[in-house]
Write a protein that holds these residues in place. Structure first.
Motif, PDB file in Angstrom:
ATOM      1  N   GLN A 161     -87.678  67.943 -68.418  1.00  0.00           N
ATOM      2  CA  GLN A 161     -87.804  69.123 -67.585  1.00  0.00           C
ATOM      3  C   GLN A 161     -87.041  70.287 -68.214  1.00  0.00           C
ATOM      4  N   ASP A 162     -87.146  71.451 -67.600  1.00  0.00           N
ATOM      5  CA  ASP A 162     -86.576  72.669 -68.176  1.00  0.00           C
ATOM      6  C   ASP A 162     -85.071  72.718 -67.896  1.00  0.00           C
ATOM      7  N   PRO A 202     -83.925  76.957 -66.047  1.00  0.00           N
ATOM      8  CA  PRO A 202     -85.040  77.577 -65.328  1.00  0.00           C
ATOM      9  C   PRO A 202     -84.753  78.958 -64.779  1.00  0.00           C
ATOM     10  N   ASN A 213     -90.628  70.647 -73.185  1.00  0.00           N
ATOM     11  CA  ASN A 213     -90.027  70.951 -71.886  1.00  0.00           C
ATOM     12  C   ASN A 213     -91.084  71.492 -70.928  1.00  0.00           C
ATOM     13  N   SER A 246     -91.930  73.322 -67.004  1.00  0.00           N
ATOM     14  CA  SER A 246     -91.426  74.085 -65.879  1.00  0.00           C
ATOM     15  C   SER A 246     -91.659  73.304 -64.586  1.00  0.00           C
ATOM     16  N   TYR A 264     -95.562  74.831 -70.098  1.00  0.00           N
ATOM     17  CA  TYR A 264     -94.483  74.516 -71.035  1.00  0.00           C
ATOM     18  C   TYR A 264     -93.488  75.670 -71.023  1.00  0.00           C
ATOM     19  N   THR A 265     -92.205  75.357 -70.988  1.00  0.00           N
ATOM     20  CA  THR A 265     -91.210  76.417 -70.969  1.00  0.00           C
ATOM     21  C   THR A 265     -90.732  76.791 -72.361  1.00  0.00           C
ATOM     22  N   ARG A 266     -90.987  75.975 -73.332  1.00  0.00           N
ATOM     23  CA  ARG A 266     -90.597  76.271 -74.718  1.00  0.00           C
ATOM     24  C   ARG A 266     -91.674  75.737 -75.639  1.00  0.00           C
ATOM     25  N   ASP A 293     -81.195  81.593 -69.019  1.00  0.00           N
ATOM     26  CA  ASP A 293     -82.648  81.676 -68.974  1.00  0.00           C
ATOM     27  C   ASP A 293     -83.146  82.847 -69.801  1.00  0.00           C
TER      28      ASP A 293
END
Length: 824
Positions: A365-366, A369, A412, A414, A475-477, A591
């Motif tokens: 997970q992120d 966030p 990762n 979100s 996807y956060t990255r 963040d």
């Protein structure tokens, strides 16, 4: 359900790359399993020849069984890697007899091609081509030489590609070994609660299971909450029982995974107790019908609240508010002895899991966030991102201390924020995801699991899709599509993060040998690298780095970059820090987005990020090489990472998605500061944006919400931002980043594979590859497009296509040794 192991091999992941995955791939037709769902026909191998990604039925090695998370797994008998044939020197280019003529087009005059050393290839004038037996690789690189040197190669269907063959499959008569099979890749997911994987990592999870990849999901906490397993109508009259509710959630997860893997939610599992490296015990469940599917239950106490302070939690343990975090054992678990972990013991427990399963892809997970600007509350559950920080520490320790292991990539995801962003999944994918969540939620109330605790999570039964979470995945990255680049000599450079370091692959010139992966010095790198070519021809690579300190408040992310020491050199500077626009982790939980970088017409380099307040920030390099401060460029409600490119006049443009549209900035002229934030008027779009300078402006690519179709628009900057040529290009109902170079578009499709379009108006085609993060492409010379992905096996795969009508992608070429272990 049995509490004992059923025979050897069920626990030992070392066996999976041999016998067990082969069985799984056969059951699902390997990577071909999604072909039956394709709206367009895929390219098929010639009769009598194996598909380039088919699995062989030889060289199977079975490792002895193991059942211990307390230390590294013993080495299995390795499968001897097959050599990848590569040219020792630039070969003479063969004639491509029918490549110069396209159906319905006049025959074009052929031009001789030159290799790196200047030697001519192809036929002269109208001379008949010589017949020589050549390896597939020589034919392929010769095609690259011809295409990249300006020949107008036009492909007629698959005919020429069939002649060229796979670059890794030389002619058998040449005495070289057959092409090696792909490694299936081992996926390990670490999530905070039972159901985080179903809400935030699906459909990637389902794709991996359906394709036969070994998949292990590790649950940090029991997710016991308040112990009430009931919907809203019966919550007030239901007696709390945390152990029973934890068991019900386990039962729901087992049913959901069994359904994804076998179609039968009641497919049985073996359950056992395994000692952990942290000194406690874990429950490990193995799906009998698909033993490559495992669940690991660490059963720690959860926070019990999304935002509020809860010392007995992963957050409290991370911050030192408690010295130890207790277990919360589910009823029915074979683990009978309670335990507790210190912060270091949680990390060591996860290191032991990594040692046992040896993943090539780690999903988490992120860890950062962010917070809502108005309330300052986290945008995600505290267990989600503090659990992800424990994963960061564990993967860093694993990479540093364990030498005999494969490379691994990290992805990762979100969390709660997905509910306030445009939906990324098309209706069919969203329905599939919701169906699995319905199984977990135990909607029919049938006691199929024979457990008094219940067979699922009734808390979510009123609304199994959550807050629109079943409609999306983000996807956060790792969403950048600029990690593959070409140099002036037509060499290729690829930069991706493996083992927490930036890995470099390099092919000098058009026909040189690929090298890599070589890990650049410097650890703590987050997924995602963006590259840019400086005015003097050197390549610079940018990313973000996470560092841990002695105190919890020392946790920090910062923008860093390296630069080639000279054009074409494989030596780079040390990582240099640009810092971060966020001054304190406790304010915005570090963040910041990944950096977007570009060079304008004056040679001025700039880097931009989306900050924790959802605005745009940037630093510009001065003429003397120093950098200016982090400037504020405005913008509100920005999400994801910005995208930047320069137009035909050398003006830099920057774009970022919001929850409603896309906004942009443009330089009035090269060298000037960015202008004011401007609304583009584009419709809402899913997060990843791709920008490329062409047609005198900058062209954007993005996806239509709730569809997955790829859209494009041309943005011009003369007199301010202006949008034109908004077009829907269709696609294969996928999600995530789209890469674009020349005529080629590529991105993730429904099914998790790579979809590509090799020309305007052409039907999209699906490749067999499943991959991590985003694809990347680049122009190699003026008439060749190169495309790359990193597979779930943490290996680089490359292909290319002539930048011409009716072109197709050449067969994929794996780079580097098969699933190579890291160097000590």
């Amino acid at each position: 359900m049995s509490d004992s192991w059923q025979g050897p091999g069920t626990w030992d992941p070392q066996a999976w790359p041999s016998e067990q995955p082969v069985q799984a791939y056969e059951a699902h037709q390997g990577y071909e399993g999604y072909r039956e769902h394709q709206p367009y026909p895929a390219q098929q191998p010639q009769q009598g020849q194996p598909h380039p990604y088919s699995y062989p039925h030889a060289q199977i090695h079975q490792a002895p069984p193991q059942a211990d998370l307390a230390g590294p797994a013993g080495p299995a008998d390795p499968v001897e890697p097959l050599a990848v044939a590569e040219p020792a020197e630039a070969p003479e280019a063969p004639e491509a007899p029918e490549a110069a003529e396209a159906t319905g087009s006049p025959r074009r005059e052929r031009r001789p091609a030159r290799g790196k050393g200047g030697g001519r290839g192809g036929a002269r004038g109208g001379a008949r081509p010589r017949r020589r037996r050549r390896s597939g690789l020589v034919k392929f690189v010769a095609f690259c030489v011809v295409a990249a040197s300006g020949s107008l190669l036009l492909f007629r269907g698959d005919e020429l590609l069939d002649r060229l063959g796979s670059p890794t499959a030389p002619d058998k008569a040449a005495g070289t070994p057959a092409p090696e099979p792909p490694d299936p890749g081992r996926v390990l997911q670490v999530i905070a609660h039972p159901d985080d994987d179903l809400y935030f990592m699906n459909p990637d999870l389902r794709y991996s299971i359906s394709a036969g990849h070994p998949v292990t999901s590790v649950y940090l906490t029991s997710g016991e909450a308040d112990g009430i397993n009931a919907g809203s109508a019966k919550a007030a009259t239901t007696k709390p029982d945390k152990a029973a509710y934890a068991e019900a959630r386990q039962n729901g997860i087992r049913a959901a995974y069994a359904k994804m893997a076998t179609g039968d939610r009641g497919s049985p599992w073996t359950r056992t107790v395994v000692p952990t490296k942290g000194g406690g015990h874990a429950e490990v469940d193995v799906l009998v019908a698909k033993p490559q599917v495992n669940l690991v239950w660490l059963q720690l106490r959860e926070a019990g609240t999304v935002y509020d302070t809860a010392p007995d939690s992963l957050h409290g343990l991370w911050d030192g508010k408690v010295a130890r975090l207790d277990s919360m054992l589910a009823s029915g678990t074979p683990v009978q002895q309670k335990f507790s972990y210190t912060k270091d013991q949680v990390v060591q427990t996860l290191v032991g899991v990594l040692e046992q399963y040896r993943p090539t892809t780690v999903r988490s997970q992120d860890p950062t966030p962010g917070r809502h600007p108005d309330t300052k509350r986290y945008t995600d559950h505290q267990d989600h991102f503090y659990g992800a920080r424990f994963v960061q520490m564990a993967t860093a320790a694993y990479a540093k201390d364990v030498a005999d292991r494969p490379h691994f990539a990290v992805q990762n995801y979100s969390g709660y924020i997905n509910g306030s962003l445009p939906s990324t999944l098309d209706p069919d994918e969203a329905k599939e995801k919701l169906d699995i969540l319905g199984t977990y939620a135990w909607l029919d109330r049938e006691n199929h699991c024979n457990s008094p605790a219940g067979c699922g999570d009734l808390k979510v039964s009123d609304q199994p899709g959550g807050n629109r979470w079943s409609d999306s995945i983000n996807y956060t990255r790792g969403t950048s599509t600029s990690w593959l680049t070409s140099d002036a000599e037509h060499g290729l450079w690829a930069f991706k993060v493996l083992d927490g370091q930036v890995a470099l692959w390099h092919r000098p010139g058009l026909v040189g040998r690929w090298k890599g992966p070589d890990l650049l010095p410097g650890t703590g790198m987050d997924p995602g690298v963006s590259t840019v070519t400086l005015a003097d021809g050197r390549i610079a690579a940018f990313g973000t780095r996470t560092t841990f300190g002695a105190k919890p408040t020392d946790y920090k992310r910062e923008v860093v970059y390296v630069v080639q020491k000279q054009p074409g050199a494989e030596e780079f500077t040390e990582w240099q820090s640009l810092g971060t626009p966020e001054t304190a982790d406790e304010t915005w939980t570090s963040d910041i987005s990944a950096p977007a970088v570009s060079v304008d017409g004056t040679g001025q380099l700039a880097a931009y990020v989306r900050d924790g307040a959802y605005g745009l920030r940037g630093r510009v390099q001065r003429a003397d090489g120093s950098w200016g401060p982090w400037e504020k460029y405005g913008g509100t409600d920005l999400h994801g990472s910005p995208a930047t490119a320069t137009d035909g006049a050398g003006r830099r443009m920057v774009f970022c998605a919001t929850s409603k549209s896309v906004v942009g900035w443009v330089q009035p002229k090269p060298g000037a500061p960015l202008g004011q934030v401007t609304a583009t008027g584009l419709p809402d779009t899913t997060l990843p944006l791709t920008a490329d300078g062409r047609e005198g402006g900058v062209r954007l690519w993005f996806r239509k919400p709730g569809s997955g179709n790829v859209r494009t628009a041309l943005i011009t900057g003369e007199g301010g931002l202006k949008v034109s040529q908004m077009t829907d290009l269709g696609g294969l109902q996928g999600f995530g980043s789209v890469t674009a170079s020349g005529h080629v578009l590529a991105g993730r499709t429904a099914g998790g594979q790579l979809g590509s379009e090799a020309g305007p108006g052409r039907p999209w085609e699906r490749s067999p590859l499943m991959f991590v993060g985003a694809p990347s492409s680049t122009m190699t010379g003026k008439s060749l497009v190169s495309l790359a992905v990193v597979g779930l096996d943490a290996r680089l795969y490359v292909t290319s296509s002539a930048d011409a009508p009716n072109a197709h992608l050449a067969p994929w070429q794996p780079v580097g040794p098969r699933n190579a272990p890291a160097s000590p």
